[in-house]
Design an enzyme around this catalytic site. Structure first.
Site, PDB file in Angstrom:
ATOM      1  N   CYS A 115     -72.312  -5.980 -22.535  1.00  0.00           N
ATOM      2  CA  CYS A 115     -71.329  -5.422 -23.478  1.00  0.00           C
ATOM      3  C   CYS A 115     -71.927  -4.329 -24.362  1.00  0.00           C
ATOM      4  O   CYS A 115     -71.190  -3.607 -25.028  1.00  0.00           O
ATOM      5  CB  CYS A 115     -70.768  -6.534 -24.347  1.00  0.00           C
ATOM      6  N   HIS A 257     -68.187  -4.462 -30.812  1.00  0.00           N
ATOM      7  CA  HIS A 257     -67.763  -5.040 -29.533  1.00  0.00           C
ATOM      8  C   HIS A 257     -66.726  -6.125 -29.821  1.00  0.00           C
ATOM      9  O   HIS A 257     -66.866  -6.901 -30.769  1.00  0.00           O
ATOM     10  CB  HIS A 257     -68.984  -5.627 -28.818  1.00  0.00           C
ATOM     11  N   ASN A 287     -61.995  -9.427 -24.321  1.00  0.00           N
ATOM     12  CA  ASN A 287     -63.351  -8.877 -24.229  1.00  0.00           C
ATOM     13  C   ASN A 287     -63.456  -8.024 -22.959  1.00  0.00           C
ATOM     14  O   ASN A 287     -63.492  -8.556 -21.856  1.00  0.00           O
ATOM     15  CB  ASN A 287     -64.355 -10.038 -24.198  1.00  0.00           C
TER      16      ASN A 287
END
Ligand code: ACO
Length: 330
Positions: A115, A257, A287
């Protein structure tokens, strides 16, 4: 001292049309809308179809930058794609994207930093532009984590969505306010086993057994990751602000994030930032790993929240484990 300054010249995003809601997930695993909302902040996410690989989503995001007209495909001198869900193990998704863009031979490569991939990509592109090797680089974060999701594991399958975010970084002219001020990246490989895809690599090649045991999907120890994420994202934000003589007060925007609303809130609290200064879209997309920061960034530019001259902090955390931050004046 670097020779040249670097700025974000364009940013855009693309997500698949298909929406998967918490209510849909209630039909797949033993979960509830209430649990997902309160534990993660997620409400829905986008799911890519079989015919749309990561390179295609990336291309859709990139095309939007070129449609605005200021930057042309032939201006791009370097392509970096951050992804853990490439079209293939090889060739790289960056090379496939270059083919789709129809441009002349230039360097194109993928990076794997989970990520944090977009932060790593911006950091690499910045070096090439600062030292004068290239003037214009394309950095893409693209992910189709739903294609490596274990749909029987309620601890992970409710979390992920698909999407792409693309940014063009260019050399900034003298006197311009826009600038990528600083980047910070770090990693801690000893935590790698907490978040990985166990099979399909050289350590555990694909076999009938690995398929049967669902080993080609995301494994995550969410609870342990959560604690490390809160600390490392807070550290990455604090380090980059302090070494530039700034504090949270100076920021116009924080874009972290989008892994869990509680992690985002904890990072904002550590920087003493009001929620109004934090860009959040986790409720819409879940996500999306390396794509989550450029997607949030692109949306906030598009709807006018982020304006030229705003001081913005990007802050990420992901598989590796990796983490990092980018401080910029948009
Ligand atoms: N629905 C209902 N109950 C659930 C679900 C679900 N979807 N998932 C887990 N539970 C249950 C567990 O079984 C457990 O039940 P038990 O107490 O009876 O054993 C209980 O909820 C609590 O489980 P925890 O795992 O402790 O829940 P937690 O509050 O930690 O939330 C979560 C889990 C959302 C995964 C959280 O830990 C998290 O967000 N972790 C960080 C994720 C992250 O940042 N990942 C890195 C980026 S991802 C990437 O790089 C690809």
């Amino acid at each position: 001292m670097s020779d040249y300054k670097v700025k974000f010249a364009g940013i855009s995003m693309a997500v698949p049309e298909k929406v998967l809601t918490n209510a849909d997930l209630e039909k797949i695993v033993d979960t509830s809308d209430e649990w997902i909302r309160t534990r993660t902040g997620m409400v829905e996410r986008r799911i890519s179809d079989k015919e749309t690989p990561s390179s295609e989503l990336a291309f859709r995001a990139v095309e939007k930058i070129f449609k605005k007209g200021k930057i042309k495909p032939k201006d791009i001198e370097l392509i970096i794609v951050a992804t853990v869900t490439p079209d293939y193990v090889f060739p790289s998704t960056a090379c496939i994207l270059q083919k789709k863009m129809g441009i002349h031979p230039i360097p194109a490569f993928d990076i794997s930093a989970g990520c944090s991939g977009f932060i790593y990509g911006v950091t690499i592109a910045k070096q090439f532009i600062e030292n004068g090797i290239y003037k214009t680089a394309l950095v893409v974060g693209v992910e189709e984590l739903t294609k490596i999701t274990n749909w029987t594991d309620r601890g992970t399958c409710v979390l992920f969505g698909d999407g792409a975010g693309a940014a063009v970084l260019t050399r900034a002219n003298k006197g311009e306010i826009s600038e990528v001020i600083d980047t910070y990246i770090s990693s801690e490989g000893k935590y790698g086993d907490l978040l990985n895809m166990p099979a399909g690599g050289s350590k555990m090649p694909a076999s009938q057994e690995t398929v049967k045991k669902n080993l080609h999907t995301v494994f995550m120890n969410g609870n342990k990751i959560f604690k490390i994420a809160v600390k490392s994202m807070g550290d990455a934000a604090t380090i980059i602000l302090e070494r530039n003589g700034l504090s949270g007060n100076d920021l116009n925007w924080l874009i972290t994030h989008q892994a869990n609303l509680r992690i985002i809130d904890a990072t904002a609290r550590r920087l003493k930032l009001s929620p109004q200064k934090v860009i959040v879209n986790i409720e819409k997309y879940g996500n999306t790993s390396a794509a989550s920061i450029p997607i949030a960034f692109a949306e906030a530019v598009e709807d006018g929240r982020i304006r030229r001259g705003d001081l913005v902090l990007l802050d990420a955390f992901g598989a590796g484990l990796t983490w990092g931050s980018v401080l910029l004046r948009y």
